[in-house]
Write a protein that holds these residues in place. Structure first.
Motif, short mmCIF file in Angstrom:
data_model
loop_
_atom_site.label_atom_id
_atom_site.label_comp_id
_atom_site.label_asym_id
_atom_site.label_seq_id
_atom_site.Cartn_x
_atom_site.Cartn_y
_atom_site.Cartn_z
N CYS A 148 0.87 -1.18 0.00
CA CYS A 148 0.00 0.00 0.00
C CYS A 148 0.91 1.22 0.00
O CYS A 148 1.87 1.27 0.75
CB CYS A 148 -0.86 0.04 1.26
N ALA B 155 5.17 7.27 1.22
CA ALA B 155 5.10 6.29 2.31
C ALA B 155 4.53 5.00 1.75
O ALA B 155 3.59 5.02 0.96
CB ALA B 155 4.20 6.81 3.42
N THR C 84 3.47 0.81 2.94
CA THR C 84 3.26 -0.20 3.97
C THR C 84 3.21 -1.54 3.26
O THR C 84 2.50 -1.69 2.26
CB THR C 84 1.94 0.04 4.73
N TYR D 7 2.63 -5.75 3.60
CA TYR D 7 2.06 -6.86 4.37
C TYR D 7 2.49 -8.15 3.71
O TYR D 7 2.38 -8.29 2.49
CB TYR D 7 0.53 -6.81 4.38
#
Length: 101
Positions: free
Chosen positions: A6, A66, A68, A70
């Motif tokens: 993301c 930024a 993220t 997972y």
């Protein structure tokens, strides 16, 4: 296992929009496929591949961006449910032909 990425990249200026477009193109070059506009996924078979991808993503993200990540085990990814509206495009995700890391 599936690597789910993301990201949030600023798009206020022409230069920021250009950087965001280049980053999305780079994700595709790295074997990621787009699930949604700022959500990409890629299957990874080994920890070495995962670690190398993370290093590349860390080095190439625009300064104001930024991300993220997972790491989804196959058991989780195999149970995902996708619900499409009647006019939603039906997309088939292909396997990348050649990925060099």
């Amino acid at each position: 296992m599936m690597l789910l990425l993301c990201f949030d990249l600023p798009r206020d200026t022409k230069e920021e929009r250009k950087q965001a477009a280049e980053y999305r193109k780079r994700l595709v070059e790295l074997g990621f496929s787009m699930k949604q506009f700022s959500l990409y996924e890629r299957e990874v078979q080994s920890q070495n591949t995962r670690d190398r991808l993370i290093e590349i993503l860390r080095n190439e993200i625009p300064a104001a961006g930024a991300i993220t990540l997972y790491l989804l085990p196959d058991e989780v990814n195999d149970k995902q449910i996708t619900i499409l509206g009647k006019n939603a495009p039906k997309l088939t995700v292909g396997v990348p032909h050649l990925i060099v890391l």
